[in-house]
Design a protein around this motif. Sequence first.
Motif, mmCIF file in Angstrom:
data_model
loop_
_atom_site.group_PDB
_atom_site.id
_atom_site.type_symbol
_atom_site.label_atom_id
_atom_site.label_comp_id
_atom_site.label_asym_id
_atom_site.label_seq_id
_atom_site.Cartn_x
_atom_site.Cartn_y
_atom_site.Cartn_z
ATOM 1 N N TYR A 59 0.839 -1.192 0.000
ATOM 2 C CA TYR A 59 0.000 0.000 0.000
ATOM 3 C C TYR A 59 0.881 1.252 0.000
ATOM 4 C CZ TYR A 59 -3.992 2.975 1.287
ATOM 5 O OH TYR A 59 -4.978 3.935 1.305
ATOM 6 N N HIS A 62 2.874 1.594 -3.298
ATOM 7 C CA HIS A 62 2.012 2.019 -4.392
ATOM 8 C C HIS A 62 1.660 3.502 -4.255
ATOM 9 C CE1 HIS A 62 -1.382 0.624 -7.315
ATOM 10 N NE2 HIS A 62 -0.427 1.292 -7.905
ATOM 11 N N TYR A 63 1.417 3.948 -3.025
ATOM 12 C CA TYR A 63 1.140 5.368 -2.797
ATOM 13 C C TYR A 63 2.344 6.226 -3.202
ATOM 14 C CZ TYR A 63 0.370 9.831 -0.559
ATOM 15 O OH TYR A 63 0.245 11.181 -0.322
ATOM 16 N N ASN A 66 2.683 6.371 -6.928
ATOM 17 C CA ASN A 66 1.664 7.249 -7.485
ATOM 18 C C ASN A 66 1.958 8.713 -7.187
ATOM 19 O OD1 ASN A 66 0.193 5.164 -8.589
ATOM 20 N ND2 ASN A 66 -1.209 4.997 -6.862
ATOM 21 N N SER A 73 -1.150 14.315 -3.922
ATOM 22 C CA SER A 73 -1.433 13.300 -2.904
ATOM 23 C C SER A 73 -2.829 12.700 -3.053
ATOM 24 C CB SER A 73 -1.238 13.865 -1.498
ATOM 25 O OG SER A 73 -2.130 14.937 -1.276
ATOM 26 N N ALA A 76 -2.697 10.333 -5.950
ATOM 27 C CA ALA A 76 -1.861 9.193 -5.550
ATOM 28 C C ALA A 76 -2.680 8.211 -4.711
ATOM 29 C CB ALA A 76 -0.635 9.676 -4.783
ATOM 30 N N TYR A 77 -3.437 8.738 -3.758
ATOM 31 C CA TYR A 77 -4.274 7.906 -2.893
ATOM 32 C C TYR A 77 -5.353 7.184 -3.695
ATOM 33 C CZ TYR A 77 -8.262 6.981 0.140
ATOM 34 O OH TYR A 77 -9.335 6.400 0.751
ATOM 35 N N ILE A 80 -4.209 4.095 -5.736
ATOM 36 C CA ILE A 80 -3.673 2.890 -5.096
ATOM 37 C C ILE A 80 -4.605 1.749 -5.487
ATOM 38 C CG2 ILE A 80 -3.235 1.724 -2.889
ATOM 39 C CD1 ILE A 80 -2.695 4.574 -1.722
ATOM 40 N N GLU A 83 -7.340 0.862 -3.076
ATOM 41 C CA GLU A 83 -8.398 1.869 -2.978
ATOM 42 C C GLU A 83 -9.314 1.800 -4.195
ATOM 43 O OE1 GLU A 83 -9.226 3.435 -0.406
ATOM 44 O OE2 GLU A 83 -7.416 3.220 0.795
#
Length: 108
Positions: A59, A62-63, A66, A73, A76-77, A80, A83
Amino acid sequence: MRDGFVIVVPALRVEGMALFPFILVKHESLKYDEILLRHERIHLRQELELLVIPFYMMYLLHYLYNLLRYLDSGKAYLNIVFEKEAYAKEAETDYLQRRKFWAWLNFC
């Protein structure tokens, strides 16, 4: 784990968070938000499939990937892979009953 272990944490910076085996929520009222709880239960399933610690490592990686890719941000979130699955399926009431093992791979 139908209802999970839901704990109210007022200092939480987000509305909800899955921290195996718990679901943390910011406000008491969120303990009854079925969409939020389903979203977090999807994360609990992902965490369990990846034996918890590797999930958190993937996690975070990957964040960070991204974040470098999008330089934002929020983007990016939302990108994931874990997500993406949770947001895409959180409204489907029977999703966890029919979800395939490692279904998050379909969101890469």
